[in-house]
Design a protein around this motif. Structure first.
Motif, short mmCIF file in Angstrom:
data_model
loop_
_atom_site.label_atom_id
_atom_site.label_comp_id
_atom_site.label_asym_id
_atom_site.label_seq_id
_atom_site.Cartn_x
_atom_site.Cartn_y
_atom_site.Cartn_z
N VAL A 1 -49.20 11.39 -17.65
CA VAL A 1 -47.71 11.34 -17.12
C VAL A 1 -47.51 10.64 -15.80
CG1 VAL A 1 -46.08 13.20 -16.97
CG2 VAL A 1 -47.59 13.45 -18.51
N GLY A 2 -48.37 10.97 -14.93
CA GLY A 2 -48.07 10.21 -13.56
C GLY A 2 -48.11 8.67 -13.78
N ILE B 1 -47.50 6.95 -16.53
CA ILE B 1 -46.31 6.46 -17.27
C ILE B 1 -44.91 6.38 -16.31
CG2 ILE B 1 -44.53 7.07 -18.92
CD1 ILE B 1 -46.89 8.07 -20.67
N PHE B 2 -44.82 7.43 -15.59
CA PHE B 2 -43.46 7.45 -14.74
C PHE B 2 -43.59 6.74 -13.51
CE2 PHE B 2 -42.81 10.51 -18.22
CZ PHE B 2 -41.89 10.33 -18.61
N PRO C 1 -50.59 2.40 -19.34
CA PRO C 1 -50.53 3.65 -18.71
C PRO C 1 -52.24 4.47 -19.08
CG PRO C 1 -48.40 3.47 -19.45
CD PRO C 1 -49.12 2.38 -19.97
N THR D 1 -49.97 6.98 -9.86
CA THR D 1 -48.57 6.67 -9.53
C THR D 1 -48.90 5.36 -8.51
OG1 THR D 1 -48.25 7.88 -7.83
CG2 THR D 1 -47.62 8.77 -9.88
N ARG E 1 -41.54 8.69 -24.53
CA ARG E 1 -41.54 9.02 -23.03
C ARG E 1 -40.67 10.11 -22.67
NH1 ARG E 1 -43.59 3.46 -20.27
NH2 ARG E 1 -45.37 3.45 -21.49
N LEU F 1 -41.88 13.49 -23.28
CA LEU F 1 -42.79 13.76 -22.11
C LEU F 1 -42.23 14.36 -20.88
CD1 LEU F 1 -45.77 13.70 -22.28
CD2 LEU F 1 -45.79 11.45 -21.15
N ALA G 1 -42.26 17.74 -18.83
CA ALA G 1 -42.60 17.96 -17.18
C ALA G 1 -41.49 18.66 -16.57
CB ALA G 1 -43.24 16.45 -17.12
N ILE H 1 -43.99 12.54 -9.55
CA ILE H 1 -44.75 11.84 -10.24
C ILE H 1 -43.69 10.94 -10.73
CG2 ILE H 1 -46.96 13.08 -10.52
CD1 ILE H 1 -45.72 13.78 -13.27
N GLY H 2 -42.56 10.60 -10.28
CA GLY H 2 -41.69 9.43 -10.76
C GLY H 2 -40.75 9.75 -11.88
N ILE H 3 -40.38 11.14 -12.03
CA ILE H 3 -39.61 11.22 -13.19
C ILE H 3 -38.30 11.32 -12.52
CG2 ILE H 3 -38.73 12.88 -15.01
CD1 ILE H 3 -41.85 13.20 -15.51
#
Lengths: 233, 325
Positions: free
Chosen positions: A85-86, A88-89, A98, A138, B174, B177, B181, B192-194
């Motif tokens: 998850v880290g 990917i985003f 990823p 990340t 995504r 996901l 999250a 974490i960048g979302i």
């Protein structure tokens, strides 16, 4: 690379220990740097860029990663997926897949063989490592670690200290909050002491622990020997 | 993207076949029930899209009414054709969601729910008071397709399939996901960048277009609507209840919930004319007390790990979808 605010800087490739009594503002500093809180005044700079008003996800993609004092796993997906998850985003700008990023991050923290476990099957140390891997995925240039060693045995702590040093040696700036002084000593290249929301002292471990101001600040609070500040939430 | 296995393809084809052929096999009354069931399924499933990001909305009634009025007024005042009025309804719903979302999505939990409730109430009051909406008298339209129920059925079936596709697409991408999250750990999602604001806003807009389309369909189908019915809190609550009843955060759950509850409701309505809501409410309370994962949880347990399980899993029906709740 610089973080200004209460007036301290952190450079690429060094580990700075952030210490101070309960309520000194250590976690608040993390929240300000990662963008979960916005300051009422003052500026926060990252790599020379003013990020004071940037949203947290923007800061993450610019290269600021963090973990939390209380572990925050995504419980219903595997360890690898948590880390992914880290990747990917937050890890897009690396251009890597990823999956690959997540694998590498898991390997880096020594969770390579536990990748397909569920978070619930990990020990406290394993969960801390997973959260570290999720932040690493990340690609942080500045990594903020909030009490990684809390609840770990001395052996586990030593292992995590080595991992953090590896991260530093790869060129990342690492800012850590720890309350066990031996950990601070073993881990930090430099120490910043906070007190009542400001910077009280700054220097090597040896310098700050012999600073009369620091001693006064701690004795005034608890003076427990090898534990200072922050013993709970 | 999860590749569908054979059992999923077989089930999907059977379901599609049933949807396509049903009007040929049933009488007009049953077809009417089927239309109501599909409408409920779209309402529940689209409501679920937003709750996957952790936001509980009571605005569905507002978008339903907004769609109904946008569609009816664009036909009556601007002379739009039915499909143009549907597009107008969808766009009005999406634009309203965008505006409402920018203002309210910073609110959490109860506060967001109350703000969305107020949205529906404000729209109802405005509709009641305004001149061009017809006020308390409501609006009327000629029946869509000249009252041909089979064609109306196919229209709602197409919208249902579209909603299903959007839900599955989101779930397996995504975005799904990111939704999970944000719902589980918003602060972590952010660092974490979302982009949590953009993600929730997108979910809100997508989730609001469908009830607006259903409002447009409803007024065209029943030909008549008044503000009290168009903006009824009941619409929002039943979308919520059907999702929870069937299994929240999934694609299969809200659909199953809508099918079972709508049929039950219509049956009780005809079997117990007075006070059917008491029995309906009792059944709801028991299910929610004893089946915390909804009907889907029970079906999953009964299905074990066989073919039925594969199908449910693919249709987003994990016992507890995704991350933690």
């Amino acid at each position: 690379m610089a973080v200004r605010g209460q007036g301290f800087r952190i450079e690429r490739g060094e580990i700075v220990g952030l210490i101070g009594p309960n309520g000194a503002g250590k976690t608040t500093t993390f929240n300000l740097i990662s963008g979960l809180y916005y300051p009422d005044a003052g500026t926060i700079r990252f790599k020379g860029v003013d990020i004071t008003r940037r949203a947290p996800h923007v800061r993450c993609r610019m290269g600021i990663g963090r973990t939390f004092q209380i572990i925050q796993p995504f419980e219903n997906i595997s360890v690898l997926q948590n880390v992914m998850v880290g990747a990917i985003f937050g890890g897009r700008r690396s251009g890597k897949r990823p999956e690959d990023t997540a694998w590498e991050a898991c390997e880096m923290v020594g969770l390579g063989d536990r990748c397909h476990s569920m978070p619930g099957e990990l020990t406290a140390a394993g969960l801390k490592k997973m959260e570290l891997a999720r932040a690493l995925a990340t690609f942080p240039e500045l990594l903020l670690l909030d009490e990684m060693m809390e609840g770990l045995t001395p052996v586990e702590s030593a292992e995590v200290i080595n991992i953090i040093k590896k991260v530093r040696d790869s060129g990342t700036a690492v800012l850590v909050i720890e309350h066990v002084m031996r950990t601070v000593r073993d881990l930090s290249d430099r120490v910043v002491v906070m007190h009542q929301g400001g910077t009280l002292a700054e220097g090597t471990y040896g310098e700050v622990v012999s600073d009369p101001l620091v001693i006064a600040a701690y004795l005034g609070e608890e003076g427990e020997g090898d534990t200072v500040g922050h013993s709970g939430h | 993207m999860v590749r569908p296995v054979r059992s999923v393809l077989v089930f999907g084809s059977l379901a599609a076949g049933f949807l396509a052929l049903a009007p040929l096999a049933v009488d007009p009354y049953l077809l009417h029930i089927l239309i109501l069931v599909l409408m409920s399924a779209v309402m529940a499933l689209s409501w679920d899209l937003l709750v996957r990001t952790g936001q509980l909305s009571l605005a569905h009634a507002g978008f339903f009414g907004l769609g109904a009025y946008a569609s009816a007024l664009s036909c009556n005042l601007l002379g739009a054709s039915w499909w143009m009025s549907f597009i107008a309804a969808g766009m009005a719903g999406g634009a309203a969601a965008l505006a409402l979302g920018i203002i309210t999505l910073r609110l959490h939990g109860m506060y967001f729910a109350i703000a969305t409730l107020a949205f529906a109430e404000v729209l109802r009051t405005v509709t009641l008071q305004a001149k061009f909406t017809g006020g308390a008298v409501g609006v009327t339209l000629p029946a869509i397709f000249g009252g041909n129920r089979v064609e109306a059925y196919y229209l709602v079936a197409v919208i249902f399939v579209l909603c299903l596709a959007v839900s599955l697409g989101l779930q397996k991408s995504r975005w799904g996901l990111a939704f999970q999250a944000i719902r589980a750990r918003q602060a972590v999602a952010e660092v974490i960048g979302i982009d949590t604001v953009k993600t929730k806003l997108a979910a809100f807009v997508i989730s609001s277009v469908f009830p607006s389309l259903m409002g447009a369909f409803y007024i065209h189908y029943v030909t008549y609507i008044i503000p009290y019915e168009a903006f009824s809190l009941n619409t929002s609550v039943s979308a919520l209840v059907m999702s929870v009843f069937g299994g929240i955060y999934t694609t299969a759950g809200p659909v199953i919930g809508a099918v079972v509850l709508k049929i039950l409701e219509e049956y009780l309505k005809s079997a117990i004319v007075y006070g059917y809501t008491v029995i309906y409410g009792l059944i709801l309370a028991l299910v929610i007390l004893f089946m915390p994962n909804g009907l889907l949880g029970v079906i999953r347990r009964a299905a074990g790990s066989g073919r039925a399980d594969q199908i449910l899993r693919w249709f987003g029906g994990r016992k507890r979808a995704g991350v933690s709740d």
